[in-house]
Motif scaffolding. Structure first.
Motif, PDB file in Angstrom:
ATOM      1  N   ARG A 160      79.753  55.062  36.303  1.00 23.44           N
ATOM      2  CA  ARG A 160      80.298  55.704  37.500  1.00 23.44           C
ATOM      3  C   ARG A 160      79.988  57.209  37.507  1.00 23.44           C
ATOM      4  N   PHE A 161      80.140  57.827  36.316  1.00 25.01           N
ATOM      5  CA  PHE A 161      79.842  59.258  36.215  1.00 25.01           C
ATOM      6  C   PHE A 161      78.366  59.520  36.489  1.00 25.01           C
ATOM      7  N   GLU A 162      77.491  58.672  35.900  1.00 23.58           N
ATOM      8  CA  GLU A 162      76.052  58.852  36.073  1.00 23.58           C
ATOM      9  C   GLU A 162      75.629  58.638  37.528  1.00 23.58           C
ATOM     10  N   LEU A 163      76.261  57.693  38.198  1.00 24.78           N
ATOM     11  CA  LEU A 163      75.963  57.474  39.617  1.00 24.78           C
ATOM     12  C   LEU A 163      76.377  58.683  40.460  1.00 24.78           C
ATOM     13  N   SER A 164      77.525  59.250  40.143  1.00 21.66           N
ATOM     14  CA  SER A 164      77.981  60.423  40.907  1.00 21.66           C
ATOM     15  C   SER A 164      77.060  61.610  40.659  1.00 21.66           C
ATOM     16  N   MET A 165      76.575  61.734  39.413  1.00 24.87           N
ATOM     17  CA  MET A 165      75.651  62.820  39.110  1.00 24.87           C
ATOM     18  C   MET A 165      74.316  62.617  39.807  1.00 24.87           C
ATOM     19  N   MET A 166      73.871  61.336  39.927  1.00 29.78           N
ATOM     20  CA  MET A 166      72.629  61.047  40.636  1.00 29.78           C
ATOM     21  C   MET A 166      72.727  61.445  42.101  1.00 29.78           C
ATOM     22  N   GLU A 167      73.900  61.273  42.689  1.00 30.05           N
ATOM     23  CA  GLU A 167      74.069  61.646  44.089  1.00 30.05           C
ATOM     24  C   GLU A 167      73.933  63.153  44.288  1.00 30.05           C
ATOM     25  N   GLU A 168      74.302  63.915  43.245  1.00 28.09           N
ATOM     26  CA  GLU A 168      74.231  65.368  43.353  1.00 28.09           C
ATOM     27  C   GLU A 168      72.876  65.918  42.927  1.00 28.09           C
ATOM     28  N   ALA A 169      72.030  65.065  42.333  1.00 24.76           N
ATOM     29  CA  ALA A 169      70.719  65.538  41.856  1.00 24.76           C
ATOM     30  C   ALA A 169      69.831  65.928  43.034  1.00 24.76           C
ATOM     31  N   GLN A 170      68.982  66.968  42.790  1.00 28.21           N
ATOM     32  CA  GLN A 170      68.118  67.486  43.841  1.00 28.21           C
ATOM     33  C   GLN A 170      66.691  66.971  43.708  1.00 28.21           C
ATOM     34  N   THR A 171      66.297  66.649  42.482  1.00 27.03           N
ATOM     35  CA  THR A 171      64.921  66.221  42.255  1.00 27.03           C
ATOM     36  C   THR A 171      64.908  64.928  41.449  1.00 27.03           C
ATOM     37  N   ILE A 172      63.695  64.283  41.429  1.00 26.22           N
ATOM     38  CA  ILE A 172      63.527  63.036  40.671  1.00 26.22           C
ATOM     39  C   ILE A 172      63.697  63.290  39.185  1.00 26.22           C
ATOM     40  N   ASP A 173      63.245  64.411  38.701  1.00 22.92           N
ATOM     41  CA  ASP A 173      63.361  64.717  37.277  1.00 22.92           C
ATOM     42  C   ASP A 173      64.819  64.775  36.834  1.00 22.92           C
TER      43      ASP A 173
END
Length: 452
Positions: free
Chosen positions: A252-265
């Motif tokens: 769940r934490f990783e999914l929320s962080m993915m939503e906030e990510a700006q780039t593919i890296d």
């Protein structure tokens, strides 16, 4: 407690009602049996019963009196027979009469008069005796000793008294003989109802009768097994829920962080983390399902004869690569051949050794020997040890202690649960004591000769 008291009171009232009902039924049956027995006994021939008929007894008893009356009539020819009877009447407790010889008599009386000169009529209880003239001497009515000839009230009083006394005696004997069976039945029923209502700690009191003693043992064993299975399943369910919570929280934490990510890296590391968490979840589910299958299906050891030292040396050599650095591991085994399930015993030894590799400080020892037709497997380590109060917890699935044996060491807490399950499948046991090395000593006892 109140519910149990009400139950016992209800059972007691039921027992009293049933007892009274059976007693009344018993009285009726006894009365019918008594009446039928009297009738049957009365019609049986004298050759079987050994008791003469009523008419024979009365004839023999009154022959002397009839002969004396005849003699008195013969000695006084100057007066009539009736006058002689009138003079003798005060001396007898029954009537003395004359009756014409033409009087209708039964065939039994007629035959007795012809052969004996005297006969007894069962129907009217009179004695008839022949005289020289055309008259018959009639004496009576005679008191009868036959219960069937008594008046109806007397007969029923006798029958009821006999039935009551015999029924009470029979009922007391029946109660003394079967009351223990009743109590055992009630105890078994009470326990079965308690188990049905979910009270898995309910047990049957030791049976007092040989018939129910095996049943109580089996029922208590079944209840203990059910309680163990339910408790274990509940513990595993709660433990699994707890174990699943951590990787799911990370996902769940990783999914929320993915939503906030700006780039593919920035997303790729979280994808890798999710994959690792999914692999962990899958591993946890698989190992839990395997344990459930092993627990639900009764393990039947596949025993084969092996040279124990050779087999143990190969097993320990395969584990040396997993040994921590600067760690001392010794193994000793008696030179014996015995029957073991190599697959299951392999699981026991590997789990105990790997457990020692994780929690010992610098050394561990494996000792295997035979004693009293049992195989002993002991693993000592020099770790922190286990508090005696908490030793039983390490065999509970997913259980971890709050000492040096922590989550950081890895695993799911099923290894020692497997050891306990396999030991019990061999009619054996496993327990923990304090090692001479300063840490914990795990002792597994197997009945390795089950196949002999």
């Amino acid at each position: 407690m109140f519910k149990t008291s009400q139950y016992k009171e209800r059972i007691y009232l039921l027992f009293v009602k049933r007892s009274l009902f059976y007693l009344i039924i018993l009285l009726i049956i006894q009365s019918l049996i008594a009446y039928g027995s009297i009738l049957l006994f009365d019609i049986l021939p004298e050759s079987l019963t050994g008791m003469p008929k009523e008419h024979v007894i009365q004839r023999q008893l009154q022959t002397g009196a009839a002969n004396l009356i005849r003699l008195q009539i013969a000695e006084h020819p100057e007066r009539s027979a009736q006058e002689t009877l009138n003079q003798l009447q005060p001396l007898f407790g029954y009537q003395l009469m004359l009756t014409p010889n033409t009087h209708n008599l039964s065939d039994t009386v007629e035959e007795s008069l012809i052969h004996h000169g005297i006969g007894f009529d069962d129907e009217d209880s009179y004695i008839y005796a022949t005289l020289d003239d055309n008259n018959l001497l009639k004496l009576g009515p005679m008191a009868s000793s036959d219960i069937l000839d008594a008046n109806l009230m007397s007969f029923w009083i006798y029958l009821i008294l006999w039935s009551i006394i015999s029924s009470i005696i029979f009922f007391i004997i029946f109660y003394l003989a079967f009351s223990h069976y009743w109590r055992d039945t009630v105890n078994i029923r009470h326990t079965a109802e308690a188990l049905t209502e979910g009270n898995l700690k309910a047990r049957v009191k030791p049976a007092q009768t040989w018939l129910f003693k095996p049943l109580t043992i089996v029922l208590n064993r079944m209840a203990a097994q059910i309680e163990h299975l339910v408790t274990t399943n509940q513990t595993m369910s709660h433990a699994m829920a707890h174990e699943l919570r951590t990787p799911l929280s990370r996902v769940r934490f990783e999914l929320s962080m993915m939503e906030e990510a700006q780039t593919i890296d920035e997303v790729i590391p979280y994808i890798d983390g999710i994959k690792q968490d999914v692999d962990e979840l899958e591993a946890l589910i698989n190992i839990s399902l395997n344990f459930f299958k092993l627990q639900q299906n009764k393990i039947v050891p596949n025993l084969t004869t092996v040279n124990l030292p050779i087999w143990v040396n190969k097993l320990c050599d395969s584990l040396m690569m997993l040994k921590p650095d600067n760690f001392s591991f010794l193994h000793r085994c008696d030179y014996i051949e015995c029957q073991i399930d190599t697959r299951l015993t392999d699981i026991i030894i590997k789990n105990l050794i790997m457990n020692a590799f994780k929690y010992a400080n610098s050394q561990a020892e494996l000792t295997i020997y035979q004693k009293d037709k049992k195989l002993f497997i002991e693993v000592d380590d020099d770790g922190a040890g286990i508090n005696p109060v908490e030793r039983h917890k390490v065999f509970i699935p997913f259980s971890r202690l709050d000492t040096s044996r922590t989550r950081s060491t890895g695993g799911y807490g099923l290894g020692l649960a497997y050891v306990k399950l396999i030991a019990e499948a061999h009619n054996g046991s496993v327990f923990i004591t304090t090692s001479e090395l300063g840490g914990a000593k795990f002792v597994v006892i197997l009945n390795h000769d089950l196949g002999e």
